[in-house]
Motif scaffolding. Sequence first.
Motif, PDB file in Angstrom:
ATOM      1  N   LYS A 185      -9.404   1.664 -12.412  1.00 56.07           N
ATOM      2  CA  LYS A 185      -9.964   2.558 -13.010  1.00 56.07           C
ATOM      3  C   LYS A 185     -10.739   2.509 -14.412  1.00 56.07           C
ATOM      4  O   LYS A 185     -11.498   3.321 -14.802  1.00 56.07           O
ATOM      5  CB  LYS A 185      -8.921   3.911 -13.148  1.00 56.07           C
ATOM      6  CG  LYS A 185      -7.873   3.532 -14.213  1.00 56.07           C
ATOM      7  CD  LYS A 185      -7.384   5.141 -14.621  1.00 56.07           C
ATOM      8  CE  LYS A 185      -6.329   4.869 -15.953  1.00 56.07           C
ATOM      9  NZ  LYS A 185      -5.629   5.974 -16.378  1.00 56.07           N
ATOM     10  N   HIS A 186     -10.340   1.607 -15.172  1.00 54.07           N
ATOM     11  CA  HIS A 186     -10.797   1.274 -16.212  1.00 54.07           C
ATOM     12  C   HIS A 186     -12.157   0.433 -16.206  1.00 54.07           C
ATOM     13  O   HIS A 186     -12.614  -0.085 -17.126  1.00 54.07           O
ATOM     14  CB  HIS A 186      -9.656   0.277 -17.133  1.00 54.07           C
ATOM     15  CG  HIS A 186      -8.512   1.165 -17.510  1.00 54.07           C
ATOM     16  ND1 HIS A 186      -8.835   2.360 -18.343  1.00 54.07           N
ATOM     17  CD2 HIS A 186      -7.189   1.035 -17.446  1.00 54.07           C
ATOM     18  CE1 HIS A 186      -7.380   2.845 -18.562  1.00 54.07           C
ATOM     19  NE2 HIS A 186      -6.630   2.105 -17.873  1.00 54.07           N
ATOM     20  N   ALA A 243       1.380   3.223  -3.460  1.00 50.59           N
ATOM     21  CA  ALA A 243       0.444   4.880  -3.287  1.00 50.59           C
ATOM     22  C   ALA A 243       1.460   5.896  -3.522  1.00 50.59           C
ATOM     23  O   ALA A 243       1.229   6.912  -4.053  1.00 50.59           O
ATOM     24  CB  ALA A 243      -0.282   4.714  -2.086  1.00 50.59           C
ATOM     25  N   TYR A 278      -6.701  -2.404 -14.837  1.00 47.39           N
ATOM     26  CA  TYR A 278      -6.622  -1.703 -13.396  1.00 47.39           C
ATOM     27  C   TYR A 278      -7.896  -1.378 -13.100  1.00 47.39           C
ATOM     28  O   TYR A 278      -8.871  -0.792 -14.288  1.00 47.39           O
ATOM     29  CB  TYR A 278      -5.679  -0.603 -13.536  1.00 47.39           C
ATOM     30  CG  TYR A 278      -4.420  -1.045 -13.671  1.00 47.39           C
ATOM     31  CD1 TYR A 278      -3.705  -1.250 -12.552  1.00 47.39           C
ATOM     32  CD2 TYR A 278      -3.424  -1.253 -14.758  1.00 47.39           C
ATOM     33  CE1 TYR A 278      -2.267  -1.875 -12.390  1.00 47.39           C
ATOM     34  CE2 TYR A 278      -2.262  -1.850 -14.595  1.00 47.39           C
ATOM     35  CZ  TYR A 278      -1.675  -1.947 -13.589  1.00 47.39           C
ATOM     36  OH  TYR A 278      -0.277  -2.511 -13.689  1.00 47.39           O
ATOM     37  N   ARG A 284       1.518   2.731 -14.202  1.00 46.96           N
ATOM     38  CA  ARG A 284       0.499   2.538 -15.336  1.00 46.96           C
ATOM     39  C   ARG A 284      -0.909   2.463 -14.875  1.00 46.96           C
ATOM     40  O   ARG A 284      -1.729   2.770 -15.727  1.00 46.96           O
ATOM     41  CB  ARG A 284       0.784   1.192 -15.831  1.00 46.96           C
ATOM     42  CG  ARG A 284       0.431   0.578 -17.384  1.00 46.96           C
ATOM     43  CD  ARG A 284       0.809  -0.661 -17.902  1.00 46.96           C
ATOM     44  NE  ARG A 284       2.170  -0.516 -17.688  1.00 46.96           N
ATOM     45  CZ  ARG A 284       2.860  -1.735 -17.801  1.00 46.96           C
ATOM     46  NH1 ARG A 284       2.344  -2.911 -17.914  1.00 46.96           N
ATOM     47  NH2 ARG A 284       4.239  -1.937 -17.796  1.00 46.96           N
ATOM     48  N   TRP A 285      -1.236   2.204 -13.678  1.00 45.68           N
ATOM     49  CA  TRP A 285      -2.387   2.282 -12.964  1.00 45.68           C
ATOM     50  C   TRP A 285      -3.196   3.766 -12.765  1.00 45.68           C
ATOM     51  O   TRP A 285      -4.183   3.916 -12.740  1.00 45.68           O
ATOM     52  CB  TRP A 285      -2.547   1.598 -11.623  1.00 45.68           C
ATOM     53  CG  TRP A 285      -1.414   2.206 -10.724  1.00 45.68           C
ATOM     54  CD1 TRP A 285      -0.228   2.034 -10.694  1.00 45.68           C
ATOM     55  CD2 TRP A 285      -1.834   3.214  -9.650  1.00 45.68           C
ATOM     56  NE1 TRP A 285       0.291   2.770  -9.504  1.00 45.68           N
ATOM     57  CE2 TRP A 285      -0.527   3.361  -9.189  1.00 45.68           C
ATOM     58  CE3 TRP A 285      -2.753   4.196  -9.357  1.00 45.68           C
ATOM     59  CZ2 TRP A 285      -0.416   4.581  -8.025  1.00 45.68           C
ATOM     60  CZ3 TRP A 285      -2.898   5.085  -8.280  1.00 45.68           C
ATOM     61  CH2 TRP A 285      -1.455   5.284  -7.849  1.00 45.68           C
ATOM     62  N   MET A 286      -2.191   4.640 -12.994  1.00 47.60           N
ATOM     63  CA  MET A 286      -2.780   6.030 -12.751  1.00 47.60           C
ATOM     64  C   MET A 286      -3.886   6.276 -13.458  1.00 47.60           C
ATOM     65  O   MET A 286      -3.533   6.491 -15.061  1.00 47.60           O
ATOM     66  CB  MET A 286      -1.689   6.991 -12.786  1.00 47.60           C
ATOM     67  CG  MET A 286      -0.717   7.080 -11.452  1.00 47.60           C
ATOM     68  SD  MET A 286      -1.460   7.931 -10.165  1.00 47.60           S
ATOM     69  CE  MET A 286      -1.105   9.550 -10.608  1.00 47.60           C
ATOM     70  N   VAL A 342       0.745  -1.259   0.006  1.00 49.19           N
ATOM     71  CA  VAL A 342       0.028  -0.023  -0.017  1.00 49.19           C
ATOM     72  C   VAL A 342       0.783   1.275   0.102  1.00 49.19           C
ATOM     73  O   VAL A 342       0.559   2.099  -0.996  1.00 49.19           O
ATOM     74  CB  VAL A 342      -0.917  -0.051   1.280  1.00 49.19           C
ATOM     75  CG1 VAL A 342      -1.722   1.261   1.387  1.00 49.19           C
ATOM     76  CG2 VAL A 342      -2.043  -1.075   1.003  1.00 49.19           C
ATOM     77  N   PHE A 367      -7.438  -1.543  -4.656  1.00 46.44           N
ATOM     78  CA  PHE A 367      -6.183  -0.557  -4.506  1.00 46.44           C
ATOM     79  C   PHE A 367      -5.897  -0.233  -6.153  1.00 46.44           C
ATOM     80  O   PHE A 367      -5.756  -1.305  -6.988  1.00 46.44           O
ATOM     81  CB  PHE A 367      -5.044  -1.600  -4.134  1.00 46.44           C
ATOM     82  CG  PHE A 367      -5.203  -1.823  -2.661  1.00 46.44           C
ATOM     83  CD1 PHE A 367      -5.118  -1.097  -1.629  1.00 46.44           C
ATOM     84  CD2 PHE A 367      -5.292  -3.242  -2.248  1.00 46.44           C
ATOM     85  CE1 PHE A 367      -5.280  -1.262  -0.223  1.00 46.44           C
ATOM     86  CE2 PHE A 367      -5.503  -3.594  -0.889  1.00 46.44           C
ATOM     87  CZ  PHE A 367      -5.381  -2.339   0.146  1.00 46.44           C
ATOM     88  N   PRO A 368      -6.116   0.929  -6.511  1.00 46.62           N
ATOM     89  CA  PRO A 368      -5.816   1.312  -7.953  1.00 46.62           C
ATOM     90  C   PRO A 368      -4.588   0.895  -8.529  1.00 46.62           C
ATOM     91  O   PRO A 368      -4.539   0.866  -9.770  1.00 46.62           O
ATOM     92  CB  PRO A 368      -6.112   2.847  -7.820  1.00 46.62           C
ATOM     93  CG  PRO A 368      -6.001   3.231  -6.204  1.00 46.62           C
ATOM     94  CD  PRO A 368      -6.299   2.029  -5.476  1.00 46.62           C
ATOM     95  N   TRP A 369      -3.666   0.492  -7.843  1.00 49.23           N
ATOM     96  CA  TRP A 369      -2.357   0.335  -8.363  1.00 49.23           C
ATOM     97  C   TRP A 369      -2.148  -1.006  -8.501  1.00 49.23           C
ATOM     98  O   TRP A 369      -1.136  -1.489  -8.850  1.00 49.23           O
ATOM     99  CB  TRP A 369      -1.295   0.886  -7.362  1.00 49.23           C
ATOM    100  CG  TRP A 369      -1.323   0.427  -6.051  1.00 49.23           C
ATOM    101  CD1 TRP A 369      -0.952  -0.760  -5.244  1.00 49.23           C
ATOM    102  CD2 TRP A 369      -1.850   1.278  -5.056  1.00 49.23           C
ATOM    103  NE1 TRP A 369      -1.199  -0.699  -3.893  1.00 49.23           N
ATOM    104  CE2 TRP A 369      -1.962   0.643  -3.716  1.00 49.23           C
ATOM    105  CE3 TRP A 369      -2.458   2.657  -4.918  1.00 49.23           C
ATOM    106  CZ2 TRP A 369      -2.392   0.968  -2.715  1.00 49.23           C
ATOM    107  CZ3 TRP A 369      -2.938   2.999  -3.754  1.00 49.23           C
ATOM    108  CH2 TRP A 369      -3.034   2.336  -2.601  1.00 49.23           C
TER     109      TRP A 369
END
Lengths: 247, 245
Positions: free
Chosen positions: B127-128, A170, B125, A245-247, A166, B82-84
């Motif tokens: 957000k998609h 983050a 991810y 990449r997740w942003m 986390v 968790f967005p990541w």
Amino acid sequence: MQGDKRDNRGWSYLGTLIILLILWKGLSVLIAHPALPSPEVVLASLINSAHELSRHAAVSLLRVVYALLLAFSLAFPAGILSREDTVDRLISPLIYLLYPIPHIVLLPLYILLFGIGDFSRVALIATILFFQIAVTTRDAARQVSEYYIYSIKSLGASKLDVYRYVIIPAAMPKIITALRISVGTAVAVLFFAESFATNTGLGYVILDSWSRADYEIMYAAIAAMALLGFSLYIILEIAERRICRWM
Amino acid sequence: MISVRNVSKSYGDVRALEDVSLEVERGESCAIIGPSGCGKSTLLLIISGLLQPSSGEVYIENKIVGGPVKNAALILQDYGLFPWKTVYDNVALGLRIRGVERDVEREKVEGLLEKFGLKRFDRYYPKHLSGGMRQRVAIARALAVEPEILLMDEPLSSLDALSREKMQNFLLNLWKETKTTMILVTHSIEEAVFLGKKIVVLTPRPGRVKAIVNNPKVGKEDYRQEEVYFEKCREIREIIEVGAT
Ligand SMILES: Nc1ncnc2c1ncn2[C@@H]1O[C@H](COP(=O)(O)OP(=O)(O)OP(=O)(O)O)[C@@H](O)[C@H]1O
Ligand SMILES: [Mg+2]
């Protein structure tokens, strides 16, 4: 979609570059003074002195990279662990007291302590970067929502898991941004650190050619230094795109 | 059985919960409803052992809760995923933390993704994803560790009416299938009545228990069309409105 964006950015970089070159050319014609040679002259001398310059560029690059690595390897844990109040109480006052001091004046001190070798130079750059990276990392780590922590703890996470899954991911986007910004600082400090007690590095070449009024080499070295900063910046941007990449 | 006994919680000067007591039987579902800011999320965190109450205590199977409850899974409002992490990694996280072997993990996670219609999206991810898919991922992650207690904080509040009903049906069937003890926080009276065998109504802050209503007919998808259901909704609405101005 992603690819389009990247292409657009490439084109806009190119456009900006062309505009800058045109402005430069115009200015050099207008002023008509050897202190401002036109871009094609500089390019020619950059190519002519490529062999000579690349040696200095490599030295400069190494100094910056070592400094970045040294600063990062200290600032990252210090910043991340500042999430722990016990650590923060220790580190935070230190950082905030020492941050506003112009660290560049430490160069004489470092040279007295570590000698006139490259370590002093690297240490000076690293000192300045340390504060930039540590402060951003600390803020990023402390801003991670408590609810994410609850969420992972409910899965049975240990303290280490909390950091690994986390807090570090983050905080990563902000940390890389800080790194990217610190590249500019690093190159600026590099110039200063190479301004004496050395006969290698682009900074040295710039000052040396300046004193000899050899403006073509001087500009070639300046261009090389700009290129060095730019490439590091681009590398970090690519790293950012991969890691975040997740942003 | 989960037993919350005289729990109060203050954040500095803010009193979030006051003297809350309630009991949820093993395998029962319980809906907690109350106005915004009355301490619903706080109560859920306390039940899961992640937050210490200022006073009072929580017992699970007669054992006092002192730290994170092991066999409980918590799905938090807005911070559930968790967005990541990709869909797959989100769902696998609990297993990874528990040190489950990789091939066991893979089998389990892929089974869940399949079941929840997420197989195609395992590398996406969050957000998609659409809101409904995100919620399914969050639920899949909670279920991956096979919890005996499922705690959910407004899991459906971000969905539109249609997907919301679908997800309510989904949760209902899940509850019947897995026999987990389920505690669900919601803002919606209809949702509380559709999913909660027991409905706990909290007062505005500081949250106290205003009423506990039994809702024995819960458990079928067409409960929504029945007269008793409308009656219950009306009953809950009246309880909420009493004393509220
Ligand atoms: N960490 C905190 N520090 C200070 N005050 C807090 C904290 N967490 C919650 N509160 C306050 O406690 C009260 C209850 O919060 P809580 O999140 O439990 O309410 P809630 O019923 O879940 O609200 P919502 O319906 O908006 O989700 C709120 O007034 C909130 O502002
Ligand atoms: Mg809440």
